[in-house]
Enzyme design. Structure first.
Site, PDB file in Angstrom:
ATOM      1  N   GLU A  35      40.665  45.814  50.292  1.00  0.00           N
ATOM      2  CA  GLU A  35      41.829  45.413  49.923  1.00  0.00           C
ATOM      3  C   GLU A  35      42.505  46.223  48.884  1.00  0.00           C
ATOM      4  O   GLU A  35      41.706  46.664  47.920  1.00  0.00           O
ATOM      5  CB  GLU A  35      41.713  44.039  49.337  1.00  0.00           C
ATOM      6  CG  GLU A  35      42.704  43.299  49.153  1.00  0.00           C
ATOM      7  CD  GLU A  35      42.764  41.889  48.748  1.00  0.00           C
ATOM      8  OE1 GLU A  35      43.471  41.120  48.123  1.00  0.00           O
ATOM      9  OE2 GLU A  35      41.706  41.226  48.890  1.00  0.00           O
ATOM     10  N   ARG A 262      25.488  41.538  49.151  1.00  0.00           N
ATOM     11  CA  ARG A 262      26.350  42.370  48.422  1.00  0.00           C
ATOM     12  C   ARG A 262      25.481  42.929  47.335  1.00  0.00           C
ATOM     13  O   ARG A 262      24.361  42.232  46.806  1.00  0.00           O
ATOM     14  CB  ARG A 262      27.595  41.694  47.840  1.00  0.00           C
ATOM     15  CG  ARG A 262      27.336  40.641  46.774  1.00  0.00           C
ATOM     16  CD  ARG A 262      28.883  40.144  45.907  1.00  0.00           C
ATOM     17  NE  ARG A 262      29.774  40.005  46.996  1.00  0.00           N
ATOM     18  CZ  ARG A 262      31.000  40.620  46.818  1.00  0.00           C
ATOM     19  NH1 ARG A 262      31.217  41.474  45.925  1.00  0.00           N
ATOM     20  NH2 ARG A 262      32.036  40.271  47.845  1.00  0.00           N
ATOM     21  N   LYS A 272      36.332  43.027  40.811  1.00  0.00           N
ATOM     22  CA  LYS A 272      37.589  43.800  40.621  1.00  0.00           C
ATOM     23  C   LYS A 272      38.450  43.246  39.537  1.00  0.00           C
ATOM     24  O   LYS A 272      39.134  43.875  38.715  1.00  0.00           O
ATOM     25  CB  LYS A 272      38.438  44.070  41.844  1.00  0.00           C
ATOM     26  CG  LYS A 272      37.864  44.955  42.854  1.00  0.00           C
ATOM     27  CD  LYS A 272      39.020  45.558  44.000  1.00  0.00           C
ATOM     28  CE  LYS A 272      38.575  44.434  45.068  1.00  0.00           C
ATOM     29  NZ  LYS A 272      39.002  45.027  46.271  1.00  0.00           N
TER      30      LYS A 272
HETATM   31  P1  ATP Z   1      36.244  41.521  44.735  1.00  0.00           P
HETATM   32  O1  ATP Z   1      36.072  40.116  45.148  1.00  0.00           O
HETATM   33  O2  ATP Z   1      35.901  42.124  43.402  1.00  0.00           O
HETATM   34  O3  ATP Z   1      37.792  41.934  44.885  1.00  0.00           O
HETATM   35  P2  ATP Z   1      36.064  42.401  47.522  1.00  0.00           P
HETATM   36  O4  ATP Z   1      34.485  42.227  47.997  1.00  0.00           O
HETATM   37  O5  ATP Z   1      36.837  41.444  47.657  1.00  0.00           O
HETATM   38  O6  ATP Z   1      35.839  42.633  45.787  1.00  0.00           O
HETATM   39  P3  ATP Z   1      37.332  44.421  49.162  1.00  0.00           P
HETATM   40  O7  ATP Z   1      38.215  45.280  48.859  1.00  0.00           O
HETATM   41  O8  ATP Z   1      37.611  43.092  49.944  1.00  0.00           O
HETATM   42  O9  ATP Z   1      36.756  44.069  47.573  1.00  0.00           O
HETATM   43  O10 ATP Z   1      35.901  44.846  49.633  1.00  0.00           O
HETATM   44  C1  ATP Z   1      35.902  45.816  50.720  1.00  0.00           C
HETATM   45  C2  ATP Z   1      34.623  45.934  51.347  1.00  0.00           C
HETATM   46  O11 ATP Z   1      33.745  46.287  50.563  1.00  0.00           O
HETATM   47  C3  ATP Z   1      34.222  44.507  51.932  1.00  0.00           C
HETATM   48  O12 ATP Z   1      34.016  44.706  53.348  1.00  0.00           O
HETATM   49  C4  ATP Z   1      33.103  43.943  50.980  1.00  0.00           C
HETATM   50  O13 ATP Z   1      32.154  43.329  51.839  1.00  0.00           O
HETATM   51  C5  ATP Z   1      32.747  45.328  50.409  1.00  0.00           C
HETATM   52  N1  ATP Z   1      32.039  45.067  49.265  1.00  0.00           N
HETATM   53  C6  ATP Z   1      32.707  44.702  48.274  1.00  0.00           C
HETATM   54  N2  ATP Z   1      31.908  44.333  46.810  1.00  0.00           N
HETATM   55  C7  ATP Z   1      30.543  44.912  47.603  1.00  0.00           C
HETATM   56  C8  ATP Z   1      29.196  44.911  46.902  1.00  0.00           C
HETATM   57  N3  ATP Z   1      29.262  44.519  45.660  1.00  0.00           N
HETATM   58  N4  ATP Z   1      28.351  45.092  47.760  1.00  0.00           N
HETATM   59  C9  ATP Z   1      28.410  45.466  48.912  1.00  0.00           C
HETATM   60  N5  ATP Z   1      29.742  45.615  49.598  1.00  0.00           N
HETATM   61  C10 ATP Z   1      30.741  45.065  48.925  1.00  0.00           C
HETATM   62 MG    MG Z   2      38.198  40.997  48.785  1.00  0.00          MG
END
Ligand code: ATP
Ligand code: MG
Length: 766
Positions: A35, A262, A272
């Protein structure tokens, strides 16, 4: 991507099985779907390496898709940084840069279809009412009064929602599934909501925006994704994911969702939102501050994509969440920088050292950049003479017994130069050391001298001043967001400088973005942002040893760790698992000996030795397995990465699998008689019921077919049976390779060595 592409994990097992069973006929397609609402961090790096690595391993493709379905939080600035970060990690999306917002039209079409088929309805109740009717895990939901609107009423309402006739929150589109469904997410979930907001790409074209659970499966399906990999929190969304695809298709290929754990890393926050807070409150200089766990921050600090890949391989892909010891990350960074950094001389906190018996002019010493690897070649001139500078804490007036550095009357070697003896110390008015007066031994330059230490130095006047930035962990506790406010446990000393630092003159022109090791001081990186020609700014990527563990636990007496220049943590830090093990060892001489012995076994990494020596029972089990024929390195790997996971909470001694049989298993697994997936299946079976590994291998029919003739036979049969596909492949439809590979694998009942099969098939196809 090459290394990650080689490592097997439960996802490669799934893909292997899909290919073998012919469930996927075209190429393997994955995606990384960020995102665009922040910078990517090390958790995302893991996901990127996983998705791009998986596609590369199977000759498929990985897409970069911006999941920009939320109009209010996304910014174009982030899109650019994300592309940059993925590319830096080696992710190549080719033509497949996508935006979920490009599919708004298609998603809306699918929504109308559901409405027409009576599978979705417009609900005009308040949000609260909808939430209330949802029920809970114990309590079934209640139907909305609008649940039985007719398709034509719903279609009319949906079209008016889309035209902008209703204000935000006045209506939603819901799937009509089952209000008593045991999975609460399936109780008529929201598909669309009204948001009168401009979108960074579609502007004001839309005022209804799709919800994640509706949008994501459709994005995957439109792009032809085969394996949609997400994190464990989405496990219960999978049912809805499947419902959406089953009610909008048919889709070919039909995407499937898989979840992995994760990454959570000690001493780090990864949300984030929290990282944004750290940036907005100016607790760091920006998203790319070298202390940040962002990809941009790590890149600027001097961490390389190779180190991140090593780290991803080391921790593997798990199905259960846990906090990874940050020591593992640092271990991979050190290992990578050790290989790529030439050795240079820099003194961070200098004190004068005078060679009173040096009477001639300066000498220009020719010192190799790679003292331990003469074959790598390259050297530079380093001025040496009467007036030198050495590290202030390399001198001690009253040294402890194991001191190997400068002290009154003691000898020490100046790296690459002569042995000197400290004769006299000149102190300033406050008692601080101002000058160390030594005599050098002219015969000592090329002579071996046992039992004395070596310290680094630079020339007194011909060394150059430099801006040096020293980093430490951003947080003082292993789980900063476990309780209370994570901002309260930030490390106030995470950034410090070395204002008096002096470097050897050859470093004057060090190029931005290059890696160096300052002897005994750490790995340094020339800051790509703040450096100017002739004025490099130096980031210490990492110290040479884990100074944090040395601070937290009593030092190992056999190996005096350099004290940290400044006490970075005011309070006692909570220990990482690695620190705890170091402490336990310090309290138990038996474990120290075990650890030392294991660490000395060729093939066993320091990290593995640390884990194996966690307790005497594990170490003894390992020893018995090796005694029964398990090669040490692989035995350590199988034990730590696989067996402990299978054993769960059960002690190793209580398993049906004895240590000796485990050793024989490892030697069998390493013999190449079965595939990686086969070996894992075998181990699982041996953990469930006792038996001889070789017998069980035969019993389960897991022997690998790596007899080239057998593989060639299978390939020939498949090419004969699939003449039409072969012709299409040969006329340029290269994506049929996956299909043919799957058919050939099936022909061998899944037992072919995948690499050999691929090779034989490609040769046969020409
Ligand atoms: P946040 O919740 O902090 O906003 P997010 O997971 O929603 O982070 P995205 O931009 O939606 O952020 O993530 C993009 C991809 O990265 C998704 O497929 C997610 O599963 C993966 N991802 C995010 N954080 C992790 C993590 N800590 N370990 C492994 N994969 C991750
Ligand atoms: Mg997300």
């Amino acid at each position: 991507m090459a290394d990650s592409a080689k490592t097997s994990n439960f996802l490669t097992d799934i893909v292997d099985a899909d290919l073998a069973a012919g469930r996927v006929r075209g190429p393997i397609v994955t995606r990384f779907p960020p995102e665009p609402n922040g910078f990517l961090h090390i958790g995302h790096a893991k996901s990127i390496l996983l998705n791009f690595g998986l596609a590369a391993r199977y000759g498929g493709r990985a897409h970069l898709r911006f999941d920009d379905t939320n109009p209010t939080t996304e910014e174009t600035e982030y899109v650019e940084s994300i592309e940059n970060d993925v590319r830096w990690l080696g992710g190549d999306w080719g033509e497949h840069l996508h935006f979920a917002s490009d599919y708004f039209g298609k998603m809306y079409e699918c929504a109308e279809r559901l409405v027409v088929e009576g599978k979705a309805y417009v609900d005009t109740q308040s949000q609260e009412a909808i939430r209330e009717q949802r029920g809970s895990f114990e309590r079934p939901g209640a139907a909305s009064p609008h649940r039985d609107r007719t398709p034509s009423e719903n279609l009319d309402l949906l079209r008016r929602m889309r035209k902008g006739e209703f204000p935000d929150g006045a209506a939603v589109l819901r799937a009509r599934i089952d209000m008593a469904h045991p999975n609460v997410l399936m109780r008529d979930p929201l598909l669309y909501r009204i948001r009168h907001a401009s979108h960074h790409r579609t502007g004001d074209a839309w005022c209804i925006y799709p919800m994640y659970d509706w949008a994501h499966p459709l994005e995957d399906a439109v792009e032809g994704v085969t394996h949609s990999i997400c994190t464990l929190e989405f496990e219960s969304n999978r049912e809805l994911y499947d419902w959406v695809l089953d009610n909008t298709g048919p889709w070919d290929p039909r995407p499937r969702q898989y979840e992995f754990a994760r990454l959570a890393l000690g001493y780090t926050v990864m949300s984030k939102r929290k990282l944004l807070q750290v940036v907005n409150e100016k607790r760091v200089s920006g998203w790319d501050d070298p202390r940040m766990p962002t990809i941009a921050g790590m890149r600027r600090r001097g961490v390389t994509p190779d180190a991140l890949r090593d780290f991803a391989d080391l921790i593997g892909v798990a199905k259960n969440n846990s906090v990874v010891d940050i020591g593992k990350f640092e271990f991979c960074v050190r290992g990578d920088l050790e290989r790529r950094s030439p050795r240079a001389l820099g003194v961070l906190d200098p004190v004068r050292l005078t060679l009173v018996n040096w009477t001639g002019p300066d000498e220009e010493l020719d010192l190799p950049w790679w003292p331990a690897e003469p074959d790598r070649g390259g050297s530079r001139k380093v001025p040496f003479g009467r007036d030198l500078l050495v590290e202030r804490d390399d001198f001690s007036a009253e040294p402890p017994p194991d001191w190997k550095r400068l002290a009154p009357g003691r000898e020490v070697r100046l790296a690459g130069a002569w042995v000197v003896r400290c004769d006299e110390v000149v102190r300033g008015p406050g008692g601080e050391v101002e000058e160390i007066r030594c005599t050098f031994d002219p015969a000592s330059r090329d002579a071996t001298r046992r039992g004395i230490g070596t310290i680094h130095w630079v020339h007194g006047s011909r060394s150059i001043p430099a801006e040096v930035r020293l980093y430490d962990r951003l947080f003082t506790v292993e789980q900063p967001d476990a309780e209370g406010n994570f901002l309260d446990v930030m490390n106030p000393a995470s950034l410090s400088s070395a204002p008096g630092a002096r470097l050897e003159p050859a470093l004057h022109d060090a190029a931005p973005g290059t890696h160096w090791q300052f002897l005994r001081e750490g790995y340094f990186f020339v800051d790509p942002v703040d450096s100017r020609p002739g004025a490099p700014v130096w980031n210490r990527t990492m110290t040479l040893k884990d100074t944090w563990a040395a601070r937290a636990a009593p030092a190992d007496p056999g190996r005096p760790a350099r004290p940290a220049r400044e006490p970075a943590v005011p309070s006692t830090p909570r220990r990482s698992q690695g620190d705890v093990r170091a402490e336990q060892r310090a309290a138990d001489p038996g474990l120290v000996a075990i650890h030392a012995r294991l660490a000395a076994i060729p093939g066993v990494s320091p990290d593995q030795a640390d884990l194996l020596a966690a307790d005497a029972a594990t170490a003894a089990w390992f020893d018995s397995a090796v005694a029964a024929g398990g090669p040490p390195g692989p035995t350590a790997r199988w034990l730590l990465n696989e067996l402990l996971g299978l054993a769960g909470d059960h002690p190793l001694d209580s398993l049906p699998l004895a240590a000796g049989a485990f050793g024989r298993f490892v030697s069998l697994a390493e013999s190449g008689r079965t595939t990686g997936a086969g070996a894992k299946a075998l181990l699982q079976s041996l953990v469930e019921r006792p038996g001889d590994p070789a017998d069980r291998l035969a019993e389960l029919g897991l022997e690998k077919v790596d007899d080239r003739a057998a593989v060639e036979g299978a390939v020939a049969r498949v090419l004969g049976a699939q003449a039409a596909e072969v012709a299409r492949y040969r006329s340029g439809e290269k994506k049929l390779l996956g299909f043919l590979l799957g058919a050939a694998m099936r022909e061998t009942q899944g037992k072919a060595d995948p690499a050999l099969l691929r090779k034989v098939l490609q040769e046969a196809l020409g």
